[in-house]
Design an enzyme around this catalytic site. Structure first.
Site, mmCIF file in Angstrom:
data_model
loop_
_atom_site.group_PDB
_atom_site.id
_atom_site.type_symbol
_atom_site.label_atom_id
_atom_site.label_comp_id
_atom_site.label_asym_id
_atom_site.label_seq_id
_atom_site.Cartn_x
_atom_site.Cartn_y
_atom_site.Cartn_z
ATOM 1 C CD1 TRP A 108 81.517 25.530 -3.971
ATOM 2 C CD2 TRP A 108 82.093 23.969 -2.477
ATOM 3 N NE1 TRP A 108 80.598 25.549 -2.950
ATOM 4 C CE2 TRP A 108 80.927 24.617 -2.031
ATOM 5 C CE3 TRP A 108 82.644 22.958 -1.689
ATOM 6 C CZ2 TRP A 108 80.277 24.274 -0.826
ATOM 7 C CZ3 TRP A 108 82.019 22.617 -0.496
ATOM 8 C CH2 TRP A 108 80.844 23.263 -0.076
ATOM 9 C CG ASP A 175 82.233 20.593 -8.326
ATOM 10 O OD1 ASP A 175 81.040 20.283 -8.483
ATOM 11 O OD2 ASP A 175 82.682 21.067 -7.255
ATOM 12 C CE LYS A 199 75.319 23.378 -3.190
ATOM 13 N NZ LYS A 199 76.558 22.587 -3.281
HETATM 14 C C1 LIG Z 1 77.865 22.408 -2.698
HETATM 15 C C2 LIG Z 1 79.034 22.197 -3.547
HETATM 16 C C3 LIG Z 1 79.978 21.189 -3.279
HETATM 17 C C4 LIG Z 1 79.891 20.294 -2.076
HETATM 18 O O1 LIG Z 1 78.863 19.394 -2.264
HETATM 19 P P1 LIG Z 1 78.549 18.222 -1.216
HETATM 20 O O2 LIG Z 1 77.603 17.377 -2.009
HETATM 21 O O3 LIG Z 1 77.942 18.871 -0.030
HETATM 22 O O4 LIG Z 1 79.814 17.530 -0.900
HETATM 23 C C5 LIG Z 1 81.021 21.039 -4.162
HETATM 24 N N1 LIG Z 1 81.146 21.810 -5.243
HETATM 25 C C6 LIG Z 1 80.264 22.786 -5.535
HETATM 26 C C7 LIG Z 1 80.445 23.618 -6.763
HETATM 27 C C8 LIG Z 1 79.176 23.011 -4.695
HETATM 28 O O5 LIG Z 1 78.292 23.981 -4.982
#
Ligand SMILES: *Cc1c(COP(=O)(O)O)cnc(C)c1O
Length: 362
Positions: A108, A175, A199
């Protein structure tokens, strides 16, 4: 109408992930009729009083749960965290001579780096590349002439997590997709936090942004309206039609978080769940963890069998026990038992019991 919530499934999905049963029930009812408004949530105007109240409540719950300072705005936008890679960069990278520092902790963050490179220079100040991202880089220096520093709090795929954030001399962007609301954080340590909802916060379809308003509008570049956090903030996340169902689902999930005692309680539960599983991974000679012990993620524990010939038997056993979703990410293999907020400790116990049973019958 009786909702069918499959109680026997122990859902370890990495995302979209398990949500509390009461959230699923209320969310599904809202599709038929939102409270007693005579309309479905998804057929009423997003400018109507009921929806404006939902949006406001969702924002206020974020503020309350995470103690968000007043000079930060809370936005629910679209595009997932993957668009967040670019949104974060374009709102903080200077137009002229733009330069940013990133840590690379795996898939990511590599994705975030790739998007930022479209806008300026990227310096990687810490990388887990040499150890295949099984460790969180530490002890690096963040250049004080960078426009910002970006970090990914939890590597969802590998199963590592930042335990202590560095002190950054420049705005810190994070993030937090896969561990937001799972532990206490100090929002004012960051100037931007973004997280895809699916998540730990609700159904897929919305992305949370918590941003220090004082730091916006300083890049000297033209930003497309939909990506412009200042513009979005001026319109209260309603520059265009927001993802109404996703925002409502997030609001319900946050109400649930608050009802059980907020982040302090969730952190306690998440620590207990992770301890239960990692203790078994360390004790049971048939398993071993795949990441540095000090960097282990509380959200996405990863492990492998020490004897691969047991794979078929183990897979059959956990499936029969009702465990779902523990196959590792397709890029790394092995096992990953994602244990987001709504996963009860009873489900972790079921998995641990299967691991013990495998040992006893091996
Ligand atoms: C799942 C995830 C993403 C991507 O997320 P989307 O909403 O599917 O674009 C980005 N960063 C992290 C840390 C993730 O776990």
């Amino acid at each position: 109408m009786e909702t069918q919530v499959k109680a026997k499934v122990h859902n370890f999905s990495a995302g979209p992930c398990i949500l509390p049963p009461e959230v699923l029930r209320k969310a599904s009812e809202s599709i038929l009729e939102l409270d007693n408004h005579g309309l479905s949530l998804i057929e009423m105007s997003h400018r109507s009083k009921p929806f404006v109240e939902i949006m406001e409540k969702a924002r206020n719950l974020v503020r309350e749960l995470l103690n968000v300072p007043d000079n930060y705005s809370v936005l629910f936008l679209q595009g997932g965290a993957s668009l967040g890679f670019y949104i974060s960069a374009i709102n903080f990278m200077k137009n002229e001579g733009g330069k940013a520092a990133y840590t690379d902790t795996g898939t990511w963050s590599s994705g975030a780096i790739k998007e930022a490179k479209l806008l300026g220079e990227v310096i990687t100040v810490g990388t887990g590349k040499d150890n295949d991202f099984t460790k969180i880089p530490k002890g690096y220096t963040i250049p004080s002439d960078a426009d910002y520093f970006h970090i990914t709090s939890n590597n969802t795929i590998r199963g590592t997590q930042v335990k202590e954030f560095p002190k950054s001399p420049v705005p810190m962007l994070c993030d937090m997709s896969s561990d937001i609301f799972s532990r206490k954080i100090n929002v004012s340590d960051f100037d931007l936090i973004y997280a895809g909802a699916q998540k730990n916060m609700g159904p897929a379809g919305t992305t949370l942004y918590i941003v220090n308003k004082d730091k916006l509008g300083k890049t000297g570049r033209q930003i497309p309206s939909m990506l412009d956090l200042q513009k979005q903030e001026a319109k209260d996340s309603m520059y265009n039609t927001p993802p109404v169902f996703a925002v409502y689902g997030a609001m319900l999930t946050m109400e649930w978080m608050k009802s059980i005692g907020g982040i302090a309680e969730l952190e306690k539960r998440n620590e207990a769940k992770a301890k239960l599983l990692y203790d078994e991974v360390d004790r049971n000679p048939l398993f071993k963890g795949t990441t540095a012990v000090e960097d282990r993620s509380l959200m996405n524990p990863t492990f492998v069998l020490t004897d691969e010939s047991l794979t078929e038997r183990f897979d059959k056993m956990w499936k029969e026990a009702g465990v779902s979703g523990i196959n590792g990410h397709r890029s790394v293999g092995g096992y990953r038992a994602s244990m987001y907020n709504a996963l009860p400790i009873e489900s972790v116990q079921v998995l641990v019991d299967v691991m013990k049973e495998l040992e006893n019958n091996a």
